[in-house]
Design a protein around this motif. Structure first.
Motif: not given
Length: 350
Positions: A38-52, A101-109
């Motif tokens: 399970m993942y939430h955010r991608f490359g969003e360091s402002k949210y470290p508890t939900t970001n990878i 949105l970070s998933f669409y831009k980073i994770g999904a590709p």
């Protein structure tokens, strides 16, 4: 004629052995369990508890690829495990919560680049409101067209156990209407917001048409899991290194029966809970190797009742909010059997 007959027999022998070389290893190593990541955010360091981080996620995908893990659509995993059908060895599912949105831009590709299927769990209100940082319906449709599976997270991503069942039913109906209009179909899977679950939440989810539910507690899916409260291994910046990933993707189910309490939503009468289960007899010979820890890495006391009953005791009441318990049991090949549970104590008992 004799030469032709002999050649035919040789041909049949070769084909039979080729088939056995494929079929026998699958049967020998097939599994009846699977791990969901399970993942939430991608490359969003402002949210470290939900970001990878992007570096961490790329390392995860590389680990899965070079070690030949079978990344499989979650609905296919659920169908096989639920019906007792074998899965290929090393079967893994990937889930994404919240449709950031970070998933669409980073994770999904990155997943597309590796040809890895995934499921996105979506709360519909942020998309309807075009909230900053979230995907749009057009972007979600694009991912669905590319093969993404969709699950629900209600409309507003509320705390379901602390809401009235009327409110929960309204939320699920509202989001189902939006899914139908925007995507043409209503999801059958739900990921409970924040992983918060109760028996009442299970009932209203079933009544709303859901057949599978996911929490945010660690563990492995197998045939006798509660399919309305399935585990997933969650990853973020702090808990996203390769050591933890390898531990998770190699995990085995801790097969239990008679789990208590049935309802992880705690009131003052049952806090701390008497967390207990019956364990397989073959594991009882090594019961001293079972270890259970609370959310803050506090080792919990284990008591053995009778021949197979295990009860896990906490020293004090759980605080308001979420508390997890993880029980692990080592195997000789370096893998771990895993059982997780997330409890919720309401902030107000009124």
């Amino acid at each position: 004629m004799k030469i032709k007959s002999r050649n035919s027999r040789i041909y049949i022998f070769i084909i039979a052995n080729l088939l056995l070389s494929v079929i026998v290893p699958f049967k020998a190593f097939a599994t009846d369990s699977a791990v969901i990541l399970m993942y939430h955010r991608f490359g969003e360091s402002k949210y470290p508890t939900t970001n990878i981080t992007v570096k961490q996620f790329k390392a995860h995908l590389l680990e899965l690829k070079i070690n030949n893990y079978n990344v499989t659509p979650i609905p296919r995993i659920i169908a096989a495990v639920r019906n007792g059908k074998p899965l290929p060895p090393k079967t893994i599912g990937i889930s994404i919560d919240d449709a950031y949105l970070s998933f669409y831009k980073i994770g999904a590709p990155l997943l597309l680049e590796n040809n890895f299927p995934y499921t996105i769990f979506v709360a519909t209100d942020p998309l309807d409101k075009e909230a900053p940082g979230y995907m749009s319906w057009n972007q979600l449709r694009e991912l669905v067209k590319g093969g993404a599976n969709i699950g629900s997270q209600t409309a507003s991503h509320l705390h379901m156990p602390e809401a009235s069942m009327h409110r929960n039913a309204f939320e699920l109906k509202k989001s189902n209407i939006r899914f139908k209009k925007e995507l043409g179909k209503i999801p059958k899977m739900i990921a409970y917001p924040y992983g918060e679950f109760s028996l009442e939440v299970e009932k209203v989810s079933r009544d709303s048409g859901f057949t599978v539910g996911f929490g945010q507690h660690s563990g492995v899916i197998y045939q006798y899991s509660n399919f309305m409260y399935l585990p997933r291994f969650t990853f973020n910046e702090s808990y996203g290194d390769l050591k933890r990933l390898r531990l998770a993707i190699r995990a085995l189910p801790l097969r239990i029966a008679d789990l208590t309490p049935e309802d992880p939503y705690l009131r003052w009468q049952n806090n701390p809970p008497i967390f207990g289960f019956s364990l397989q007899r073959k594991l009882m010979n090594r019961i001293s190797q079972l270890a259970c820890y609370g959310s803050h890495k506090d080792k919990m006391r284990i008591e053995i009742l009778g021949k197979t009953r295990v009860e896990v005791r906490g020293n004090k009441a759980f605080p308001p909010g979420r508390t997890r318990i993880n029980c692990t049991f080592p195997e000789k090949d370096g893998r771990w059997r895993w059982l997780g549970m997330q409890f919720l104590v309401p902030k107000s008992l009124n």
